[in-house]
Design an enzyme around this catalytic site. Structure first.
Site, PDB file in Angstrom:
ATOM      1  N   PHE A   1       0.881  -1.168   0.000  1.00  0.00           N
ATOM      2  CA  PHE A   1       0.000   0.000   0.000  1.00  0.00           C
ATOM      3  C   PHE A   1       0.924   1.225   0.000  1.00  0.00           C
ATOM      4  CE2 PHE A   1      -2.526  -3.397   1.673  1.00  0.00           C
ATOM      5  CZ  PHE A   1      -3.854  -3.116   1.386  1.00  0.00           C
ATOM      6  N   ASP A   2       1.224   1.740  -1.174  1.00  0.00           N
ATOM      7  CA  ASP A   2       2.231   2.797  -1.252  1.00  0.00           C
ATOM      8  C   ASP A   2       1.784   4.088  -0.581  1.00  0.00           C
ATOM      9  OD1 ASP A   2       4.020   1.168  -2.501  1.00  0.00           O
ATOM     10  OD2 ASP A   2       3.612   1.881  -4.517  1.00  0.00           O
TER      11      ASP A   2
ATOM     12  N   TYR B   1       9.909   1.788  -8.170  1.00  0.00           N
ATOM     13  CA  TYR B   1       8.962   2.386  -9.118  1.00  0.00           C
ATOM     14  C   TYR B   1       8.845   3.897  -8.918  1.00  0.00           C
ATOM     15  CZ  TYR B   1       6.688  -1.295 -11.865  1.00  0.00           C
ATOM     16  OH  TYR B   1       6.412  -2.268 -12.787  1.00  0.00           O
TER      17      TYR B   1
END
Length: 673
Positions: free
Chosen positions: A301-302, A386
């Site tokens: 859960f970024d 990312y």
């Protein structure tokens, strides 16, 4: 060129929705320390942000109190608290203890990444696992504290846990992602600073081919074919800024920022008419599809675990943003409670976006063209391997769009027969597991007022009958969503399904309710099994749309605390009462995103992939709202309109209604009637 930099923050009299400024962060830290909820030395602030007043207070005429909300943890006692501070009164208003076994843990701290490196460097079991792979203690290895999830594993209940994967860096200049040390993962207790368990399923070959795209000449010489592109606005941009309020064309929007959500747009209005009260990306989930003992837990859960807002990049002119740019600095909070400035975190500019509308009429030969332009408000974050760009667009015709750009480096492991069903081979022996990038946009709607409703609109095929004897007719069906249970919906591209947010109390000139339509992309939602842990924790991601009754405490689709939460929080809990949403103050929660089966073209760095959604006016205006958009200014390369033939310059031309006069400009020029 850049038109300058501004600080997104507060002045002497902040607006209730303004983000916390540096002085307010210092004040909040002092108040919590003096109030005994932030322990000197061992206390850490995991999150600190403005506690936004309820909507009715902001929209009312009286002053709203200024509050801050914090999630704090004492590293010595291992106790965490959810705290609300009154900055107006200089006191702690509330402090609620957090039970980690039932409510989860506060988000990850920056210092915990370095902690796991120290812990594992000193651990004999970890050293032995590396030795079995031919790696000694002096090898350069990249480690990161990764969120643990919640799986009911023995010995983990109530403990603050990180799981750690390893990558080899052959040289100090090497990127680690090409060289995964697979078959090995460590579980670390972050508060006790100890290793809980090392899982070692056996050494696997470490891929040897480098992925060092950042080193000059590593993959060949740069191209020499590109010529410069210059974007200029000699008279400056068309927007105006007053504090955190931005006005552009007929739009107005108040910029906000939060260290969890990042960029927040408040009070979006067109020509003085409200459309969206608050818009943000309230959660982002990256679930991986590899079920091995080493990787089954990879579900990040970024937003809720790592906090996107504090991970924003400092943007660079000519690289991240091009043209006449205004940058905004933002301020977030460090673990010790000190303000941390992020320079150039938000980029704002306007850009040409092709044809807005155009017609060449065969009846009289007239030609008219207008060009579209949009205001772009964006920020970029890096979350480990990312990178994500979030781009909000406001268009001349009243359209609102969010585009998310995913780039960076795919997470890697060793590729073999076991990994084959769940991964792509992107380089020899190098696997990139299948995964998803799922976002939840929280859209607190306010279409011409607070009383809104949602109609699900889709196409309908009609039967051949007396009314449709040739079978060519089709129609559309609108279904009112009346309760929160009915407001949980899936996209359906086959029927062109959209959701219209309408105001039943405000009609356009044709007597229809004014509205805005949410156009979803309709790509897959969460693919994990119905009985999986990640599905329980991220139920929001199993439907494209949720509609809830507004409540000021309902801010996050997976709940306030996501890190190691057992599940059931957020939207499932919010909608349990099945409240009325017909003609009420409502919030839309829209799930969208990408399902990523990595390609060889995604290695060693991934070209941008995009996803998003659009909000388009439907009956909100009585006619095309851009009829007053003027033709482009006359220039050697622009279009110019005129009611009568006239002298032209540069490459412009004139097309009269009836034929071309003698001496018409050369072919390829563009002067329109």
């Amino acid at each position: 060129m850049s038109s300058g930099r501004r600080v997104l923050g507060v002045g002497e009299r902040p607006h209730p929705l303004d983000p916390l400024g540096a002085r307010e962060i210092e004040d909040a830290t002092r108040i919590m320390t003096e109030g005994g909820v932030l322990a000197a030395g061992s206390g850490r602030i995991s999150y600190l942000g403005v506690e936004e007043p309820p909507k009715e207070e902001v929209l009312g005429t009286g002053p709203a109190a200024r509050r801050a909300r914090a999630l704090v943890i004492d590293l010595a006692t291992e106790q965490a608290h959810d705290v609300v501070v009154s900055l107006t009164d200089g006191r702690v208003e509330s402090s609620r203890p957090i039970d980690p076994a039932t409510a989860g843990q506060v988000p990850m701290l920056d210092e915990e990444h370095e902690l796991v490196r120290r812990v594992l460097k000193a651990d004999a079991g970890w050293a032995a696992a590396l030795a079995r792979r031919g790696l000694d203690a002096g090898a350069e290895i990249w480690l990161a504290a990764l969120s643990a999830g919640h799986y009911g594993l023995p010995g983990e209940e109530g403990r603050r846990v990180a799981r750690v994967l390893a990558h080899l860096r052959p040289t100090p200049d090497s990127l680690p992602w090409a060289h995964p040390i697979d078959g090995l993962v460590a579980y670390v207790d972050l508060l006790k600073g100890t290793v809980i368990e090392i899982v070692d399923t056996g050494a696997q070959p470490i891929p040897a081919e480098h992925g060092d795209y950042h080193l000059p000449g590593a993959f060949g010489e740069p191209r020499t074919t590109q010529r410069p592109i210059h974007i200029t606005q000699p008279e400056g941009p068309s927007f105006a800024i007053d504090g955190n309020l931005v006005t552009w064309e007929k739009w107005s929007v108040r910029l906000g920022y939060d260290m969890r959500e990042g960029l927040v747009l408040h009070q979006i209005a067109f020509d003085g008419r409200p459309v969206v009260y608050r818009a943000s990306v309230a959660e982002m989930l990256v679930p991986y599809g590899d079920p091995s003992r080493i990787r089954f837990w990879q579900n990040y859960f970024d937003t809720g675990e790592y906090q996107l807002g504090k991970l924003a990049n400092s943007l660079e002119l000519g690289c991240d943003c091009l043209g006449e740019i205004t940058y905004f600095d933002v301020t977030v909070t460090g673990g010790d409670g000190s303000p941390k400035a992020l320079t150039n975190a938000i980029c704002m500019h306007e850009e040409d976006f092709g044809v807005l509308w155009k017609h060449t009429d065969p009846a009289n030969g007239s030609r008219e063209t207008r060009r579209q332009r949009r205001l772009v408000i964006s920020f970029f974050v890096t979350v480990g391997n990312y990178d994500y760009g979030f781009y909000w667009y406001l268009y001349l015709d009243g359209t609102i769009e969010l585009e998310v750009k995913a780039t960076g480096i795919v997470f890697t492991g060793a590729y073999d027969e076991r990994a084959r069903p769940y991964s792509s081979q992107v380089a020899p022996g190098l696997a990139a597991p299948y995964h998803q990038h799922l976002f939840s946009a929280r859209l607190d709607m306010m279409v011409d007022g607070l009383a809104n409703a949602v109609d699900e609109v889709e196409v309908v095929r009609l039967p051949m009958d007396e009314a449709n004897p040739y079978g060519n007719a089709f129609g559309r069906r609108a279904t009112r969503l009346r309760t929160e249970s009915q407001g949980r919906r899936e996209a359906d591209l086959a029927t062109g399904r959209t959701w219209h947010v309408v105001n039943p109390g405000v009609a356009n000139r044709l007597g229809e309710p004014v509205g805005y339509a949410l156009h979803p992309e309709g790509l897959p939602t969460l693919l994990a099994h119905e009985d999986s842990s990640i599905r329980a924790r991220a139920e929001f991601a199993t439907s494209h749309l949720w509609v809830t009754r507004y409540h000021p405490a309902e801010r996050y689709p997976a709940g306030d605390l996501v890190n190691q939460h057992p599940g059931g929080a957020g939207l499932p809990a919010y909608t349990a009462a099945d409240r009325d949403i017909d003609g009420q103050d409502i919030v839309l929660w829209h799930t969208f995103g990408l399902t990523h089966f990595p390609r060889t073209e995604d290695w060693p760095i991934m070209p941008v992939d995009t996803c998003g959604f659009t909000l388009k006016p439907v009956g909100f205006f009585d006619r095309n709202p851009t009829l007053d958009v003027p033709p482009s200014a006359t220039s050697p390369s622009s279009c110019h309109t005129s009611a009568t033939p006239s002298a032209t310059s540069g490459s412009s031309c004139h097309t009269p209604a009836n034929g071309a006069p003698p001496g018409a400009p050369a072919e390829g020029s563009c002067h329109q009637r």
